[in-house]
Enzyme design. Structure first.
Site, PDB file in Angstrom:
ATOM      1  N   GLU A  15      -6.457  -1.967   7.969  1.00  0.00           N
ATOM      2  CA  GLU A  15      -7.779  -1.763   8.741  1.00  0.00           C
ATOM      3  C   GLU A  15      -7.766  -0.518   9.810  1.00  0.00           C
ATOM      4  O   GLU A  15      -7.628  -1.145  11.384  1.00  0.00           O
ATOM      5  CB  GLU A  15      -8.886  -2.156   8.755  1.00  0.00           C
ATOM      6  CG  GLU A  15      -9.442  -2.927   7.270  1.00  0.00           C
ATOM      7  CD  GLU A  15      -9.891  -3.180   6.278  1.00  0.00           C
ATOM      8  OE1 GLU A  15      -9.658  -0.979   5.807  1.00  0.00           O
ATOM      9  OE2 GLU A  15     -10.765  -3.061   4.950  1.00  0.00           O
ATOM     10  N   ASP A  46      -0.813  -8.919   0.463  1.00  0.00           N
ATOM     11  CA  ASP A  46      -1.519  -9.523   1.106  1.00  0.00           C
ATOM     12  C   ASP A  46      -2.432 -10.156   0.049  1.00  0.00           C
ATOM     13  O   ASP A  46      -2.464 -10.709  -1.289  1.00  0.00           O
ATOM     14  CB  ASP A  46      -2.992  -8.233   1.130  1.00  0.00           C
ATOM     15  CG  ASP A  46      -3.322  -7.208   0.493  1.00  0.00           C
ATOM     16  OD1 ASP A  46      -2.108  -7.614  -0.710  1.00  0.00           O
ATOM     17  OD2 ASP A  46      -3.592  -6.111   0.456  1.00  0.00           O
ATOM     18  N   ASN A  95     -10.739   3.939   3.495  1.00  0.00           N
ATOM     19  CA  ASN A  95     -10.022   4.583   5.093  1.00  0.00           C
ATOM     20  C   ASN A  95      -8.931   4.564   5.314  1.00  0.00           C
ATOM     21  O   ASN A  95      -8.843   4.360   6.594  1.00  0.00           O
ATOM     22  CB  ASN A  95     -11.015   3.402   5.691  1.00  0.00           C
ATOM     23  CG  ASN A  95     -10.543   2.022   4.984  1.00  0.00           C
ATOM     24  OD1 ASN A  95      -9.137   1.857   4.741  1.00  0.00           O
ATOM     25  ND2 ASN A  95     -10.994   0.905   5.796  1.00  0.00           N
ATOM     26  N   HIS A 101      -6.716   2.443   5.050  1.00  0.00           N
ATOM     27  CA  HIS A 101      -5.344   1.569   5.664  1.00  0.00           C
ATOM     28  C   HIS A 101      -4.446   1.465   3.933  1.00  0.00           C
ATOM     29  O   HIS A 101      -4.311   1.953   2.967  1.00  0.00           O
ATOM     30  CB  HIS A 101      -6.722  -0.068   4.615  1.00  0.00           C
ATOM     31  CG  HIS A 101      -6.985  -0.431   3.378  1.00  0.00           C
ATOM     32  ND1 HIS A 101      -8.150  -0.495   2.344  1.00  0.00           N
ATOM     33  CD2 HIS A 101      -6.334  -0.468   2.222  1.00  0.00           C
ATOM     34  CE1 HIS A 101      -8.888  -0.887   1.542  1.00  0.00           C
ATOM     35  NE2 HIS A 101      -7.089  -0.154   1.361  1.00  0.00           N
TER      36      HIS A 101
END
Ligand code: F6R
Length: 243
Positions: free
Chosen positions: A142, A67, A135, A137
């Site tokens: 996400e 990313d 979370n 990810h």
């Protein structure tokens, strides 16, 4: 899943680095999927050390990063392009044409996603290194009602921007968007190494590895992959019953 828990961060870094080196030794032209964030720094240090001291060569590899932030130039200190140069690329024997990151500055981000997907199709990933977000990810995929298979633009969640604010002067400076490889591309890797450390990740580690498979915890999709190696330090693994 092959889950290994290490007493120290050092041992975890060593094990992850050794998997990558074994891959490159067996297949010098291996395609490596790489991650950023704080977790891989020690792993990359080990790779650099093994390159410098033992002559491990990366001359024929191809790499793909997961990313990149939208709107940061490659020379911005918080861009992932800069991170990779700082922590790995400039210390080992790779040249610019072997390394691939999404370009978060592309004029058309849509075209950029297509370009990255086409490259990934041409170069199937042998080993994908992953970290894990608080979370759940992976990459910047996400939690959501639906996930995207290929490279796409994502709005970063507040929790992610807060977690990453530690690298910037303030949370306001953390970009709101990123380009990320999708979960489909991640799951196509032949081997996946998920490296996680720290007590603050213990709950999400348990949820990802043993909870329901759900898009609300993107890392839980790793349970569907046939060759995932999970490397944890003792703190990250403390919620698991294996120990
Ligand atoms: C970074 C990435 C993220 C991180 C995750 C954990 O390329 O893909 O999914 O791996 O946010 O980050 P750290 O290691 O900083 O806790």
């Amino acid at each position: 899943m092959n889950i290994q828990v290490f007493d120290s961060q050092e041992q975890l870094d060593e094990a992850a680095a050794q998997y990558l080196i074994d891959t490159v030794t067996q297949k010098p032209e291996a395609v490596l999927g790489l991650a950023t964030g704080s977790t891989p720094i020690g792993i990359y240090n080990k790779l650099v050390e093994k390159h410098q001291r033992q002559g491990v060569s990366f001359r024929h590899i191809t790499s793909f990063n997961l990313d990149e932030y939208v709107g940061l130039t490659a020379d911005h200190k918080q861009s992932y392009a800069f991170y990779m140069q700082e922590h790995l690329f400039r210390h080992i024997d790779v040249s610019a044409n072997q390394i691939n990151l999404p370009n978060g500055m592309a004029e058309s981000l849509e075209e950029e996603c297509k370009r990255y997907n086409q490259l990934l199709e041409k170069h199937p990933i042998d080993v994908q290194l992953l970290g894990l977000g608080h979370n759940g990810h992976i990459g910047f995929n996400e939690p959501a009602d639906a996930l995207t298979g290929g490279t796409h633009i994502v709005e970063l969640q507040e929790k992610t921007r807060e977690a990453n604010a530690r690298f910037f002067n303030s949370k306001d400076e953390v970009p709101e968007k990123a380009v990320t490889m999708g979960v489909g591309s991640i799951l196509k890797a032949k081997t996946i190494i998920l490296a996680v450390r720290g007590a603050d990740k213990a709950d999400i580690v348990r949820e990802a590895l043993f909870g329901p498979i759900t898009t609300q915890c993107p890392a839980s999709l790793l349970q569907t992959h046939h060759n995932v190696i999970v490397l944890l330090d003792r703190e990250a693994g403390r919620g698991l019953k294996l120990q």
